[in-house]
Design a protein around this motif. Sequence first.
Motif, PDB file in Angstrom:
ATOM      1  N   PHE A 183      37.306 -39.098 -96.749  1.00  0.00           N
ATOM      2  CA  PHE A 183      38.168 -39.834 -95.794  1.00  0.00           C
ATOM      3  C   PHE A 183      37.754 -39.530 -94.348  1.00  0.00           C
ATOM      4  CE2 PHE A 183      41.936 -38.933 -93.021  1.00  0.00           C
ATOM      5  CZ  PHE A 183      42.431 -40.231 -93.187  1.00  0.00           C
ATOM      6  N   GLY A 184      36.857 -38.259 -93.980  1.00  0.00           N
ATOM      7  CA  GLY A 184      36.455 -37.918 -92.664  1.00  0.00           C
ATOM      8  C   GLY A 184      35.675 -38.956 -92.451  1.00  0.00           C
ATOM      9  N   ALA A 185      34.267 -39.139 -93.335  1.00  0.00           N
ATOM     10  CA  ALA A 185      33.480 -39.968 -92.783  1.00  0.00           C
ATOM     11  C   ALA A 185      34.045 -41.413 -92.728  1.00  0.00           C
ATOM     12  CB  ALA A 185      32.407 -39.915 -94.113  1.00  0.00           C
ATOM     13  N   ARG A 186      34.914 -41.787 -93.503  1.00  0.00           N
ATOM     14  CA  ARG A 186      35.549 -43.189 -93.395  1.00  0.00           C
ATOM     15  C   ARG A 186      36.184 -43.377 -91.976  1.00  0.00           C
ATOM     16  NH1 ARG A 186      39.655 -44.602 -97.871  1.00  0.00           N
ATOM     17  NH2 ARG A 186      40.951 -43.140 -96.624  1.00  0.00           N
ATOM     18  N   THR A 187      36.777 -42.106 -91.678  1.00  0.00           N
ATOM     19  CA  THR A 187      37.678 -42.339 -90.347  1.00  0.00           C
ATOM     20  C   THR A 187      36.754 -42.419 -89.288  1.00  0.00           C
ATOM     21  OG1 THR A 187      39.351 -40.886 -91.033  1.00  0.00           O
ATOM     22  CG2 THR A 187      39.163 -41.152 -88.671  1.00  0.00           C
ATOM     23  N   ARG A 188      35.247 -41.590 -89.424  1.00  0.00           N
ATOM     24  CA  ARG A 188      34.561 -41.590 -88.331  1.00  0.00           C
ATOM     25  C   ARG A 188      33.850 -42.970 -87.975  1.00  0.00           C
ATOM     26  NH1 ARG A 188      33.794 -36.163 -89.863  1.00  0.00           N
ATOM     27  NH2 ARG A 188      32.398 -36.660 -91.610  1.00  0.00           N
ATOM     28  N   ALA A 189      33.429 -43.787 -89.289  1.00  0.00           N
ATOM     29  CA  ALA A 189      32.944 -45.013 -89.474  1.00  0.00           C
ATOM     30  C   ALA A 189      33.701 -46.099 -88.584  1.00  0.00           C
ATOM     31  CB  ALA A 189      32.553 -45.361 -90.758  1.00  0.00           C
ATOM     32  N   ALA A 190      35.319 -45.898 -88.898  1.00  0.00           N
ATOM     33  CA  ALA A 190      36.154 -46.891 -88.214  1.00  0.00           C
ATOM     34  C   ALA A 190      36.081 -46.656 -86.884  1.00  0.00           C
ATOM     35  CB  ALA A 190      37.456 -46.643 -89.019  1.00  0.00           C
ATOM     36  N   HIS A 191      36.021 -45.383 -86.527  1.00  0.00           N
ATOM     37  CA  HIS A 191      36.197 -44.849 -85.147  1.00  0.00           C
ATOM     38  C   HIS A 191      35.071 -45.808 -84.408  1.00  0.00           C
ATOM     39  CE1 HIS A 191      35.378 -42.476 -81.558  1.00  0.00           C
ATOM     40  NE2 HIS A 191      36.841 -42.338 -81.437  1.00  0.00           N
ATOM     41  N   PHE A 192      33.785 -45.608 -84.735  1.00  0.00           N
ATOM     42  CA  PHE A 192      32.594 -46.092 -84.549  1.00  0.00           C
ATOM     43  C   PHE A 192      32.764 -47.765 -84.366  1.00  0.00           C
ATOM     44  CE2 PHE A 192      28.341 -48.164 -84.432  1.00  0.00           C
ATOM     45  CZ  PHE A 192      27.813 -47.298 -83.419  1.00  0.00           C
ATOM     46  N   ARG A 193      33.364 -48.238 -85.464  1.00  0.00           N
ATOM     47  CA  ARG A 193      33.589 -49.762 -85.191  1.00  0.00           C
ATOM     48  C   ARG A 193      34.500 -50.103 -84.025  1.00  0.00           C
ATOM     49  NH1 ARG A 193      33.512 -49.670 -91.053  1.00  0.00           N
ATOM     50  NH2 ARG A 193      35.815 -49.095 -91.082  1.00  0.00           N
ATOM     51  N   HIS A 194      35.486 -49.256 -83.938  1.00  0.00           N
ATOM     52  CA  HIS A 194      36.522 -49.587 -82.674  1.00  0.00           C
ATOM     53  C   HIS A 194      35.677 -49.443 -81.405  1.00  0.00           C
ATOM     54  CE1 HIS A 194      39.987 -49.996 -80.649  1.00  0.00           C
ATOM     55  NE2 HIS A 194      40.079 -48.611 -80.268  1.00  0.00           N
ATOM     56  N   GLU A 195      35.175 -48.163 -81.132  1.00  0.00           N
ATOM     57  CA  GLU A 195      34.755 -47.568 -79.910  1.00  0.00           C
ATOM     58  C   GLU A 195      33.579 -48.382 -79.724  1.00  0.00           C
ATOM     59  OE1 GLU A 195      36.227 -45.524 -77.846  1.00  0.00           O
ATOM     60  OE2 GLU A 195      37.967 -45.580 -79.162  1.00  0.00           O
ATOM     61  N   GLN A 196      32.769 -48.789 -80.382  1.00  0.00           N
ATOM     62  CA  GLN A 196      31.331 -49.206 -80.006  1.00  0.00           C
ATOM     63  C   GLN A 196      31.378 -50.846 -80.529  1.00  0.00           C
ATOM     64  OE1 GLN A 196      29.500 -47.517 -78.080  1.00  0.00           O
ATOM     65  NE2 GLN A 196      30.567 -45.479 -78.761  1.00  0.00           N
ATOM     66  N   ARG A 197      32.350 -51.585 -80.374  1.00  0.00           N
ATOM     67  CA  ARG A 197      32.334 -52.970 -80.663  1.00  0.00           C
ATOM     68  C   ARG A 197      31.015 -53.725 -79.870  1.00  0.00           C
ATOM     69  NH1 ARG A 197      33.860 -55.224 -84.958  1.00  0.00           N
ATOM     70  NH2 ARG A 197      31.806 -56.397 -84.778  1.00  0.00           N
ATOM     71  N   GLU A 198      31.009 -53.527 -78.648  1.00  0.00           N
ATOM     72  CA  GLU A 198      29.829 -53.804 -78.035  1.00  0.00           C
ATOM     73  C   GLU A 198      28.419 -53.759 -78.540  1.00  0.00           C
ATOM     74  OE1 GLU A 198      29.848 -52.871 -73.859  1.00  0.00           O
ATOM     75  OE2 GLU A 198      31.709 -53.404 -73.330  1.00  0.00           O
ATOM     76  N   LEU A 199      28.040 -52.670 -79.192  1.00  0.00           N
ATOM     77  CA  LEU A 199      27.082 -52.305 -79.835  1.00  0.00           C
ATOM     78  C   LEU A 199      26.772 -53.246 -81.022  1.00  0.00           C
ATOM     79  CD1 LEU A 199      26.336 -48.280 -79.713  1.00  0.00           C
ATOM     80  CD2 LEU A 199      25.637 -50.206 -77.995  1.00  0.00           C
TER      81      LEU A 199
END
Length: 337
Positions: free
Chosen positions: A69-85
């Motif tokens: 769950f923690g890893a899934r949350t981090r991956a989702a956070h990256f998708r949201h925060e780093q959309r430009e990348l």
Amino acid sequence: MKLLLENLEFQMLSTQSYGYAPPGSPGKPDTFGNVVTAIARSPLLPGSYQGGNTLAATCRKPEQTADTFGARTRAAHFRHEQRELIDALEQWRGKHPALAPGKSEKLNLDALNGPVLVLSPHPDDEIIGCGGTLISLIERGIEVTILQLTDGGTSIGLRGHSEEEKRTVRFVEARTVADLLGAKELITWPIPGEELSNAPEVVADMEKVLDRIRPEWIFCPFINDPHPDHYVANTLLADALGRRSSGAHPSSILWYQVWSLVPSNVYVPVDAAMEQKFHLLMQYETGMKPVDYIRFCKDLHAYDARQHQCGATFAESFLQVDTPSFLALTAQQVEQA
């Protein structure tokens, strides 16, 4: 619907389209253990409610470990925060259809016999982009040389410091990191940050490094990285390699991620190395002042692991190419710049 299910971490087992069908809301999923069958109907045309396509999808929800769950949350956070990348990667792929997404493979570290050279435009890039992989290589007895291409003195973390501190403090940090990592050699070039170039004398210096170390693998930031020093690291290496005979070329260039994602074809699970990687990042106090690179790496490597579906919590991603491909792709990037 497929994209929605994949974003919810389902693994697609099969899909079936039934073509035109009456309109309706998504059907209630049928669940058998951790296998789900879902049916959805989409409009035939935007704004049309006369009918649409019916898609049935069978998918599986992977079993979750304690940290999933923690890893899934981090991956989702990256998708949201780093959309430009993510968008920049897709744009780059559009210009290079030959590198369209395909199946990635675990990088075979045991197949490497020769030395490794890491090009780091600024002290900390080498740990952010490939620190976990370097830890694993050194544990296998591979000799790793780190070349710090600039002093990194333009870091926000050095604002208000003297010119002498800007020239030296990050190299002091790099020495501590190289010693803790167990690198065979640390090379520091006294070039100010953001002033790296492929001037003839700098290309000659790179040739000398290549001639002396004769690396089998070279790690370098991705050519599409927007930072000018990261971009020039590639053109500098390309110029130096272009002057060498093919017999003296490294077998692989591995592009790593810092401020750009790579269209990865290989990955390295780094769960066991993450604690040490974070300890090394903490030694880079200057870079850590303005940016929390530990959080960034947690999110990035969790995202990478889920993209590869490799069974790991964290993974480092690379685009592995041979020297001719590296030279061709770098030349193409220069032409498009």
